[in-house]
Motif scaffolding. Structure first.
Motif, PDB file in Angstrom:
ATOM      1  N   ASP A  65      26.318  24.030  20.357  1.00 14.03           N
ATOM      2  CA  ASP A  65      25.490  24.870  19.636  1.00 14.03           C
ATOM      3  C   ASP A  65      24.328  23.804  18.679  1.00 14.03           C
ATOM      4  O   ASP A  65      24.562  23.562  17.578  1.00 14.03           O
ATOM      5  CB  ASP A  65      26.339  25.603  18.320  1.00 14.03           C
ATOM      6  CG  ASP A  65      27.136  26.653  19.076  1.00 14.03           C
ATOM      7  OD1 ASP A  65      26.621  27.891  19.299  1.00 14.03           O
ATOM      8  OD2 ASP A  65      28.227  26.500  19.236  1.00 14.03           O
ATOM      9  N   GLY A  91      26.425  32.266  20.142  1.00 18.64           N
ATOM     10  CA  GLY A  91      25.659  31.778  19.026  1.00 18.64           C
ATOM     11  C   GLY A  91      24.618  32.400  18.516  1.00 18.64           C
ATOM     12  O   GLY A  91      23.611  32.015  18.104  1.00 18.64           O
ATOM     13  N   ASP A  98      25.426  28.976  14.640  1.00 18.98           N
ATOM     14  CA  ASP A  98      24.805  30.069  15.520  1.00 18.98           C
ATOM     15  C   ASP A  98      23.494  29.828  15.557  1.00 18.98           C
ATOM     16  O   ASP A  98      22.940  30.375  14.523  1.00 18.98           O
ATOM     17  CB  ASP A  98      25.369  31.563  14.955  1.00 18.98           C
ATOM     18  CG  ASP A  98      26.664  31.669  15.249  1.00 18.98           C
ATOM     19  OD1 ASP A  98      27.253  31.129  16.044  1.00 18.98           O
ATOM     20  OD2 ASP A  98      27.398  32.475  14.581  1.00 18.98           O
ATOM     21  N   THR A 100      21.376  30.048  18.845  1.00 20.00           N
ATOM     22  CA  THR A 100      20.735  30.325  20.088  1.00 20.00           C
ATOM     23  C   THR A 100      19.514  31.148  19.813  1.00 20.00           C
ATOM     24  O   THR A 100      18.403  30.879  20.362  1.00 20.00           O
ATOM     25  CB  THR A 100      21.713  31.268  20.941  1.00 20.00           C
ATOM     26  OG1 THR A 100      22.881  30.221  20.942  1.00 20.00           O
ATOM     27  CG2 THR A 100      21.264  31.568  21.863  1.00 20.00           C
TER      28      THR A 100
END
Length: 214
Positions: A65, A91, A98, A100
């Motif tokens: 991540d 993510g 998180d 993403t």
């Protein structure tokens, strides 16, 4: 096996004009360090193999991540490897790690909010915590004319399938379409291959004017 970060990139060669080139990115600190076996990429690969009716090549990447690493991988999959479609898993929640969606927006040239809205709409039929998802969908368009659709998906295999396929009709309700029904036509519009799906899994939608004559 997932691609090794830092390996020399080689552009995929399309063996047929309609071959779909897909990048799959699983984002997880623990899976990327071997603390547990990643489930996102196997689930996505199996689902695509059961759903895509035509030829397909798949590249995979397992990452921690880390926003910069995720963004670099997305750029490489589209710009250097030539993927038409990139699906990420994991993510997408509100936790500090998180990141993403943030990395996805970093590489975007345009956002497609309808995909994200529909993903949450589907997921809300299964879990109330779907409102916590920050999933996004974007286009990445390259100077050479190549473009790709990038979609953030949930991390759990069951949630991946539900998001892609939607809520099935039960005779009393019409059901809720999954997001993959719109993916083939989106790829048409950005100059990608003509992708067909197996209708028992996903009934892809195209206007009549965009359908090929059999």
């Amino acid at each position: 096996m997932p691609d090794r970060v830092g390996s020399p990139p080689q552009r995929l060669v399309r063996r047929h004009p309609d071959e779909l080139l897909v990048g799959l990115v699983s984002v997880s600190d623990r899976a990327s360090t071997g603390q547990y076996v990643d489930q996102g990429i196997p689930a996505l690969q199996a689902w695509l193999q059961d759903t895509i009716a035509g030829p397909m090549q798949v590249l995979t990447c397992l990452l921690p991540d880390e926003r910069a690493q995720i963004a670099d991988a997305l750029r490489a999959l589209v710009d250097e490897r030539g993927c038409d479609l990139v699906l990420t898993t994991g993510g997408t929640g509100p936790a500090r790690r998180d990141v993403t969606p943030d990395a996805t927006l970093d590489v975007a040239t345009r956002e497609l909010p309808g995909f994200a809205e529909q993903m949450r709409q589907v997921s809300l039929h299964f879990v109330p915590t779907a409102i916590l998802s920050r999933q996004v969908a974007v286009l990445r368009e390259c100077p050479d004319g190549h473009a790709a659709l990038i979609l953030n998906l949930p991390g759990q295999p069951r949630a991946i399938r539900e998001t892609l396929e939607g809520v099935r009709a039960d005779g009393q309700s019409a059901g809720v379409p999954g997001v993959f029904a719109a993916v083939p036509y989106c790829l048409d519009l950005i100059g990608g291959p003509y992708v067909e799906t197996r209708p028992d899994r996903v009934q892809a939608f195209r206007p009549k004017s965009a359908r090929r004559q059999q």
